[in-house]
Design a protein around this motif. Structure first.
Motif, PDB file in Angstrom:
ATOM      1  N   SER A 183      -4.496   2.623   6.837  1.00  0.00           N
ATOM      2  CA  SER A 183      -5.738   3.387   6.927  1.00  0.00           C
ATOM      3  C   SER A 183      -5.732   4.567   5.953  1.00  0.00           C
ATOM      4  O   SER A 183      -6.687   5.336   5.913  1.00  0.00           O
ATOM      5  CB  SER A 183      -5.950   3.898   8.353  1.00  0.00           C
ATOM      6  OG  SER A 183      -4.864   4.703   8.777  1.00  0.00           O
ATOM      7  N   SER A 184      -4.672   4.696   5.190  1.00  0.00           N
ATOM      8  CA  SER A 184      -4.577   5.741   4.157  1.00  0.00           C
ATOM      9  C   SER A 184      -3.695   5.218   3.038  1.00  0.00           C
ATOM     10  O   SER A 184      -3.046   4.174   3.171  1.00  0.00           O
ATOM     11  CB  SER A 184      -4.008   7.036   4.741  1.00  0.00           C
ATOM     12  OG  SER A 184      -2.710   6.824   5.278  1.00  0.00           O
ATOM     13  N   GLY A 185      -3.658   5.941   1.933  1.00  0.00           N
ATOM     14  CA  GLY A 185      -2.946   5.480   0.750  1.00  0.00           C
ATOM     15  C   GLY A 185      -1.471   5.248   0.983  1.00  0.00           C
ATOM     16  O   GLY A 185      -0.848   5.871   1.848  1.00  0.00           O
ATOM     17  N   TYR A 186      -0.900   4.342   0.202  1.00  0.00           N
ATOM     18  CA  TYR A 186       0.504   3.970   0.374  1.00  0.00           C
ATOM     19  C   TYR A 186       1.063   3.440  -0.940  1.00  0.00           C
ATOM     20  O   TYR A 186       0.322   3.197  -1.901  1.00  0.00           O
ATOM     21  CB  TYR A 186       0.643   2.905   1.467  1.00  0.00           C
ATOM     22  CG  TYR A 186      -0.087   1.606   1.170  1.00  0.00           C
ATOM     23  CD1 TYR A 186       0.566   0.528   0.574  1.00  0.00           C
ATOM     24  CD2 TYR A 186      -1.437   1.457   1.488  1.00  0.00           C
ATOM     25  CE1 TYR A 186      -0.103  -0.653   0.296  1.00  0.00           C
ATOM     26  CE2 TYR A 186      -2.113   0.285   1.216  1.00  0.00           C
ATOM     27  CZ  TYR A 186      -1.442  -0.775   0.624  1.00  0.00           C
ATOM     28  OH  TYR A 186      -2.110  -1.945   0.355  1.00  0.00           O
ATOM     29  N   THR A 187       2.371   3.272  -0.978  1.00  0.00           N
ATOM     30  CA  THR A 187       3.047   2.725  -2.145  1.00  0.00           C
ATOM     31  C   THR A 187       3.093   1.206  -2.046  1.00  0.00           C
ATOM     32  O   THR A 187       3.448   0.659  -0.998  1.00  0.00           O
ATOM     33  CB  THR A 187       4.483   3.270  -2.246  1.00  0.00           C
ATOM     34  OG1 THR A 187       4.417   4.704  -2.342  1.00  0.00           O
ATOM     35  CG2 THR A 187       5.196   2.704  -3.473  1.00  0.00           C
ATOM     36  N   VAL A 188       2.739   0.531  -3.106  1.00  0.00           N
ATOM     37  CA  VAL A 188       2.735  -0.935  -3.131  1.00  0.00           C
ATOM     38  C   VAL A 188       4.147  -1.457  -2.869  1.00  0.00           C
ATOM     39  O   VAL A 188       5.124  -0.916  -3.409  1.00  0.00           O
ATOM     40  CB  VAL A 188       2.218  -1.450  -4.493  1.00  0.00           C
ATOM     41  CG1 VAL A 188       2.362  -2.958  -4.609  1.00  0.00           C
ATOM     42  CG2 VAL A 188       0.764  -1.035  -4.678  1.00  0.00           C
ATOM     43  N   PRO A 189       4.293  -2.498  -2.051  1.00  0.00           N
ATOM     44  CA  PRO A 189       5.627  -3.034  -1.749  1.00  0.00           C
ATOM     45  C   PRO A 189       6.384  -3.427  -3.009  1.00  0.00           C
ATOM     46  O   PRO A 189       5.811  -3.942  -3.968  1.00  0.00           O
ATOM     47  CB  PRO A 189       5.328  -4.268  -0.888  1.00  0.00           C
ATOM     48  CG  PRO A 189       3.984  -4.014  -0.313  1.00  0.00           C
ATOM     49  CD  PRO A 189       3.234  -3.230  -1.340  1.00  0.00           C
ATOM     50  N   SER A 190       7.681  -3.190  -2.976  1.00  0.00           N
ATOM     51  CA  SER A 190       8.533  -3.532  -4.112  1.00  0.00           C
ATOM     52  C   SER A 190       9.468  -4.696  -3.802  1.00  0.00           C
ATOM     53  O   SER A 190      10.307  -5.055  -4.630  1.00  0.00           O
ATOM     54  CB  SER A 190       9.361  -2.314  -4.549  1.00  0.00           C
ATOM     55  OG  SER A 190      10.159  -1.853  -3.482  1.00  0.00           O
TER      56      SER A 190
END
Length: 206
Positions: free
Chosen positions: A150-157
């Motif tokens: 529901s808020s910004g996040y880091t793309v999975p690596s």
């Protein structure tokens, strides 16, 4: 790709009801100017106007989330040709969000439509050759229940795993142009069309 798409039969895992859900995947398209459907939640010519279904598509570069007869969210970011993006559509506590590369796009939409009887389609509309993508989809994941953002996040690596509320997962790690696909939870994957799928054996983590 442009000659085939994938779909699933209905399963309780695909029916979020009025609760939370999310669909996530990497994509890279070769022609973002044309209308292309990345994800559809029904596998037949369902009435998308009257039925509470979700469709995620690209037109003129913009990603749109279409639910029950209208575009509910439109991205401010326009996708470029042959560039990799991570797309997520999630519903969290009655609000639907669209993310591109971990950034919330457009205006979240508030609704708790009762979504049942879903039969997901990857890479086309209705599993009927309409608006098939020209490009790639990888690391496709379906979540029922909590797990979407529901808020910004880091793309999975690294690749996801089939745990918790992740109810369907496809790594697309087979041979390029394969016609055999594996869903990690054992659900049957239906290949619609005559061509093989476009597979990225190294995924986007290489």
């Amino acid at each position: 790709n442009a000659t085939a798409d994938l779909s699933f039969a209905n399963h309780a895992d695909f029916d979020p009801g009025t609760g939370d859900y999310a669909v996530k995947f990497f994509t890279r398209l070769s022609n973002t100017a044309t209308t292309q459907v990345l994800f559809d939640s029904v596998d037949s010519a369902n009435n998308h106007v009257s039925s509470p279904t979700v469709l995620v598509y690209v037109v003129s570069g913009n990603v749109k989330v279409y639910v029950q007869g209208a575009d509910r969210i439109t991205s401010s970011t326009a996708l470029s040709n042959n560039v990799e993006y991570y797309i997520e559509v999630s519903r969290v506590s009655g609000t639907t969000y669209l993310f591109i590369n971990g950034v919330s796009e457009g205006t979240p939409w508030v609704s708790s439509l009762n979504m049942t009887g879903l039969k997901p389609v990857i890479g086309a509309q209705d599993a009927g050759a309409r608006y098939r993508i020209t490009g790639y989809i990888d690391e496709w994941e379906w979540i029922k229940g909590s797990g979407g953002h529901s808020s910004g996040y880091t793309v999975p690596s690294s690749p996801s795993t089939l745990t918790g509320n992740t109810k369907a997962l496809m790594h697309f790690s087979g041979a390029h142009a394969s016609t055999t696909f594996t869903e990690e939870g054992g659900k049957t994957v239906i290949v619609n069309g005559t061509g093989g799928g476009v597979i990225i054996s190294t995924a986007y983590y290489a």
